[in-house]
Design a protein around this motif. Structure first.
Motif: not given
Length: 78
Positions: A24-31
């Motif tokens: 699953e992907g994870i966004g820039n901010l969350a990362t």
């Protein structure tokens, strides 16, 4: 402290990990928030280990210097 370029590379590596391993992907901010959290969590442990390692190295060099000084000692007459 991690500079912007290094942090960007780490963020990309974490995103790749999530995509490859977690499927699953994870966004820039969350990362970025995850990287900041993990960094803050492990930073004191890494810092303390680095201090321990430096202290161990310095003691080793000190011992070597002491040995070298004793070699330079001149004999005395009694």
């Amino acid at each position: 402290m991690i500079n912007k370029e290094e942090k960007s590379q780490i963020v990309q590596l974490v995103q790749n990990y999530f995509e490859d391993e977690m499927l699953e992907g994870i966004g820039n901010l969350a990362t970025e928030q995850l990287v900041d959290f993990i960094t803050d969590l492990v930073k004191p442990h890494i810092y303390n280990q680095a201090l321990f390692d430096v202290n161990k190295t310095i003691k080793s060099y000190q011992s070597q210097l002491e040995d070298a000084l004793f070699i330079l000692e001149k004999p005395t007459r009694r």
